[in-house]
Motif scaffolding. Structure first.
Motif: not given
Lengths: 335, 705
Positions: A44-67
């Motif tokens: 269950r937890w790995l699935v959450q991880l696969r859907l990026l749930e606990p991943v810090p946002f900076a790892y998803l969008v590396a720079d605020s200029d991208l969003l």
């Protein structure tokens, strides 16, 4: 290092060990709580991880200029990245080469199980479990005041354009056309992340339907005043009357700011054809019908249909009011 | 009856079978039989008293399904009529209006269809909401509301008759503003937690427009929506809207005047609600052209900041629902149009009316950004698209933020980020998160299992590193480690699964059969025998199995840039030549060289160094231990203890740590002359050098022999 040990030996050793390890029997869990290749709790937890749930946002969008502010950004999900994420978790506590050998033997089965379970993440309790490996996952990040000001927006995605072709019924599109949501979450007050199980062609983002609202179209006028208009509907069909008729809303003479002259508006509405039911008088149900304002639905997708206003109009959320039933229940039966 | 998903039915009215009140049911039974008189079979009639209850002064909050605009929210609500959705479908029609003065009731008013409730929207300063009044104070004097009261205290709206004419619905309008609705039970979005799918809705007659300041700017305006009870007071409503000379097609925005000067201190009192009412002058002008709201805010931001923390005025965090309602009514609770003027003439012409308020909530109307305008204005693109610079707002342009490197983003979605390597080098590496601007290559092989992040570091052709996957691995590992329950689950899974697999692999593989010749039977001594066999092989031919021991210290990088002797010489302040030549020669030179000592007038005797140090250390130790023990020690104990060294008295005497200690030597207690300047005697260093010489000589002797 005490042992003479080189890379070639390591490979041979690993292969020898792998040939010794028993075949991993991939069992498909029948239930969300069943253990599969890995225990359900871990899965269950790995699935959450696969859907990026606990991943810090900076790892998803590396720079605020991208969003930037007031933007929506569409993306595809990188399977290699999420695989690496899961591998990182699995590497925890692999103390020796023996652990790693076994992990390597198990890994393909774990990955397949996660591919499958990932799709079951947002499944309704009553729906059957989904099978089949992970297809492509896509989604969007939305950063806007619309996210903070209108919590609980509705997002729906379709593999085709529900407004085009045979499937004209936007609100009950054929099931095979709807793309499931894997995740819809506000990451920050003004940032919304959405993941789709597939690659949609059309995406609807809809104003939350906090009940049905009543109101007018407002246009600001010079001199600190404003004007309200109402488009008249046919009381039987709920369609706007043709030709389209915009009615200026009257405000109360000597009234406070914004006070609508409800009675005068009613009189004017009643004078227009098709706004009344069998009764001569306009009642509060018919009156409310004219005032209903629907939540705005923003459609993203194929621009082919965007040029035709008629086609676009089809996309706006429009529940059908069974006016005949009102007539039957409220008037003919006697109230 | 199902409605169908996405549909709903509207009813103009749903009549309750019984309106609220007390009833008496009489049950009679008449029996008859041949030869019997009716009186012989008489059944006593049964009288049942029934009371049908309905809210009268207070609407229980659980009866409210939703309100629009939502309570306490700020937004662009100017184009929508406020409404309240009530769970009980019959509630608006459960009572009779019973106006006490039928002469004032408009003949066109549809009294039979009209609900006894109306939703009234009041802007700040137009009326006054008095919370928690005894219920007989909740209605205009002279009016009685029939029916049994459902509460001891209620909230009351105090409003002048002139204001009632301006904002209340007219008698002709009331019946148009309430309807009932049936929604589909399966459509949770429309139903929102109701039980039977039937709802009643009361709509207001006023658009909550945002305000305009004197300068024409948008100003937030706080509105209070009150669901008022019209029972007995229907005649007080304006009979019908005045006929205008011309159609009123536009309405003005409420004009917000920042009228009163308020000091910071008064501002606090204002927010706390502790200001005496006469200090406020917020009487709105009888301005026909539009609503004028005078608010006592000098600094709107300060006000907003206060309002952001609604708990300010309340005493504790545990506020009940009741406090919440008081809180929402706060800005409407004082200094309204009504409480000020005791003039009787005005009171007669423009009396203050009171209406019971069943429920109220406040919201703020501000701005004209709607969901639609925001959505249409969105900048849409694939991730990796730079935001288009907005010429109107240069400050928000990404490029204009000072002190920032421009964003380095390439077409594949990789972003150049500063990267500090483990060795400390500052480089720029590529990073790309899990969100790609291009479809992922689904046909490509999946990522093979990596055991460490370094395995999936990639160097791309431009010579820079791509750490995307390595970063993913590492954050995964850290996330795993940050959850002890997950670590435990992993370990448990390994212990159970892997050990079984290991055992099964060995037993089932046939490897044991092949080994049987070498190691004999598989029994419980197998492990021991295997160990012994391995040890035997290691002993027999270590070079086959064991390599050289790993060096304890790996070769390091040279620390010094120049020859060691030069560095040494410079550090000691000696000429570089002193360290050149044979070791013996160097030693000679060193002996001759003058050692630079700090300018202390100290004399050192051989052997004394050690003693002096020992004494000092002892002293410090005892001081420290006594200081630690001091609270428990008494004078007697101390005198009894023998061998407590040195300056015990000093330590006990206070915080003074005795004679200052310089360079580890205590100059005080050592008798003068004990230390000798260098050259006049031998010191500890000399002793060491002597010893070294002696050893060298011995070695020479042995070599010679």
């Amino acid at each position: 290092m005490l042992f003479k040990y080189n890379h070639q030996d390591a490979i041979e050793l690993t292969q020898a060990m792998l040939s010794l390890a028993p075949d991993v029997v991939a069992t498909t869990p029948e239930d969300d709580d069943d253990d599969g290749v890995i225990p359900a709790e871990l899965r269950r937890w790995l699935v959450q991880l696969r859907l990026l749930e606990p991943v810090p946002f900076a790892y998803l969008v590396a720079d605020s200029d991208l969003l930037p502010l007031e933007s929506i950004r569409w993306f595809y999900l990188d399977r290699r990245w999420t695989d690496a994420l899961v591998q990182g978790v699995l590497s925890v506590g692999t103390a020796n080469s023996d652990d790693r050998t076994h992990l390597a033997a198990q890994y393909p089965a774990i990955r397949d199980e996660l591919d499958r379970e990932e799709r079951n993440r947002r499944r309704a309790r009553t729906d059957p479990r989904l099978d089949g490996g992970g297809g492509p996952v896509s989604g969007f990040v939305l950063r806007s005041k619309a996210v903070s000001g209108w919590p609980a927006v509705h997002v729906r995605a379709f593999s085709g354009d529900p407004a085009a072709g045979a499937a004209k019924d936007t609100d009950n599109p054929p099931n095979d056309m709807e793309v499931r949501l894997l995740r819809l979450e506000r990451l920050a007050p003004a940032v919304l992340l959405c993941l789709f199980d597939g690659i949609p062609r059309t995406v609807h983002i809809e104003e939350p339907r906090q009940g049905v609202q009543f109101g007018f179209d407002m246009t600001n006028q010079p001199g600190g005043t404003t004007k309200a208009q109402l488009e008249v509907r046919n009381a039987e069909t709920f369609e706007y009357v043709r030709p389209r008729r915009m009615l200026d809303v009257k405000f109360r003479h000597r009234g406070a700011s914004g006070v609508v002259d409800i009675k005068r508006l009613e009189d004017e509405l009643a004078d227009i054809d098709d706004t009344l039911g069998p009764d001569d008088e306009m009642n509060s149900g018919e009156y409310a019908l004219q005032l209903v304002q629907f939540p705005w639905r923003q459609v993203w997708g194929d621009m082919a249909n965007a040029d035709e206003p008629a086609a676009n109009e089809e996309l706006v959320f429009k529940p059908v009011i069974s006016y005949r039933a009102i007539v039957r229940d409220a008037f003919l039966k006697g109230d | 009856m199902g409605v169908g998903k996405g549909k709903f039915l509207l009813y103009s009215k749903i009549d309750p079978p019984l309106t609220a009140g007390t009833y008496r049911f009489t049950a009679k039974q008449v029996l008859g039989a041949e030869g019997m008189d009716e009186d012989d079979l008489r059944v006593e009639q049964l009288e049942t008293h029934v009371r049908v209850r309905s809210p009268l002064y207070v609407l229980p909050p659980d009866q409210v399904l939703s309100t629009f605009p939502p309570a306490g929210r700020e937004g662009a609500f100017g184009a929508r009529l406020p409404q309240i959705v009530i769970k009980r479908r019959t509630l608006p029609w459960e009572r009779d209006l019973d106006p006490i003065d039928m002469a004032q009731v408009d003949p066109e008013a549809e009294l039979d269809d009209a609900p006894w409730l109306a939703l009234v929207v009041v802007a700040q300063g137009e009326a006054e909401l008095k919370p928690n009044q005894p219920i007989d104070q909740c209605v205009t004097p002279g009016v009685t509301i029939p029916g049994l009261a459902d509460a001891e205290v209620g909230n009351a709206l105090h409003i002048r008759k002139s204001m009632v004419d301006r904002i209340f619905p007219t008698q002709q309008e009331v019946h148009l503003l309430a309807h009932a609705r049936q929604v589909d039970l399966d459509d949770t979005e429309l139903m929102m937690g109701d039980d039977d799918g039937f709802l009643s809705v009361v709509i207001a007659n006023r658009l909550p427009l945002p305000g305009r300041g004197d300068d024409g700017e948008d100003v937030p305006v706080k509105y209070l929506a009150c669901l008022v009870n019209l029972c007995g007071q229907f005649h007080s409503l304006p009979p019908k809207a005045p006929t205008p000379p011309a159609d009123v097609l536009v309405t003005t925005f409420p004009l917000v005047q920042l009228a009163t000067e308020v000091t910071v201190a008064t501002q606090d009192k204002l927010v706390m609600g502790t200001l005496p009412p006469q200090a406020l002058d917020v009487l709105p002008k009888a301005d026909v052209s539009g609503t004028v709201i005078r608010t006592n805010v000098v600094n709107p931001q300060a006000k907003a900041a206060y309002e952001a923390q609604p708990g300010w005025g309340a005493t504790s965090a545990s506020r009940g629902t009741k406090d919440l309602y008081v809180e929402m009514a706060r800005d409407f609770g004082r200094g309204g149009a009504v409480s000020l003027d005791p003039d009787r003439i005005i009171a007669a012409l423009d009396p203050v009316l009171r209406f019971p308020v069943l429920i109220h909530w406040s919201f703020t109307s501000f701005g004209d950004e709607t969901f639609e305008s925001l959505m249409k204005g969105l900048d849409s693109g694939l991730l990796g698209t730079r935001g288009a610079p907005n010429p109107d707002k240069p400050k928000e342009n990404p490029e204009s933020s000072p002190g920032r490197l421009p964003l380095e983003v390439v077409e594949t979605g990789h972003v150049g980020l500063p990267h500090r390597l483990r060795r400390g080098d500052e480089v720029r590496s590529w990073y790309r998160g899990p969100l790609l601007p291009h479809p992922a290559d689904e046909a490509a092989d999946r990522l093979p299992l990596a055991h460490a992040a370094d395995q999936i570091r990639v160097v791309v052709p431009d010579g820079r590193e791509d750490v995307s996957l390595a970063a993913a691995f590492e954050i995964g590992r850290l996330l795993g480690l940050s959850r002890p329950s997950m670590v435990a689950a992993l370990m448990r899974w390994r212990q159970l699964g892997f050990q079984q697999a290991r055992l099964a692999g060995v037993v089932g593989s046939g490897i044991l059969d092949g080994l049987a010749d070498v190691i004999g039977d598989v029994d419980r001594f197998l492990g021991g025998r295997l160990g012994a066999a391995v040890a035997e092989h290691i002993v027999a031919s270590p070079e086959d199995i064991l390599g050289n021991p790993a060096p304890l210290v790996t070769a390091g990088v040279p620390v010094l840039d120049e020859a060691p002797n030069k560095v040494l010489a410079r550090g000691l302040g000696l000429p570089a030549a002193a360290f050149e030549g044979e070791p013996g020669l160097v030693l000679e030179k060193l002996r001759g060289a003058e050692v630079k000592l700090p300018g202390l007038d100290l004399q050192v005797q051989p052997g004394l160094l050690k003693d002096a140090l020992a004494a000092t250390l002892d002293a410090r130790f005892s001081r420290a231990s006594i200081a630690a023990l001091a609270p428990t020690l008494t004078e007697d104990v101390l005198t009894d203890v023998s061998g407590v060294p040195l300056d015990l008295g000093l330590a006990l005497g206070g915080l003074d740590l005795g004679p200052a200690v310089l360079g580890g030597l205590a100059p005080g207690p050592i008798e003068s002359g004990a230390f000798q300047p260098h050259g006049k005697g031998v010191d500890a260093l000399d002793g060491l050098i002597e010893e070294q010489d002696r050893l060298a000589d011995e070695a020479d002797d042995e070599g010679g022999a």
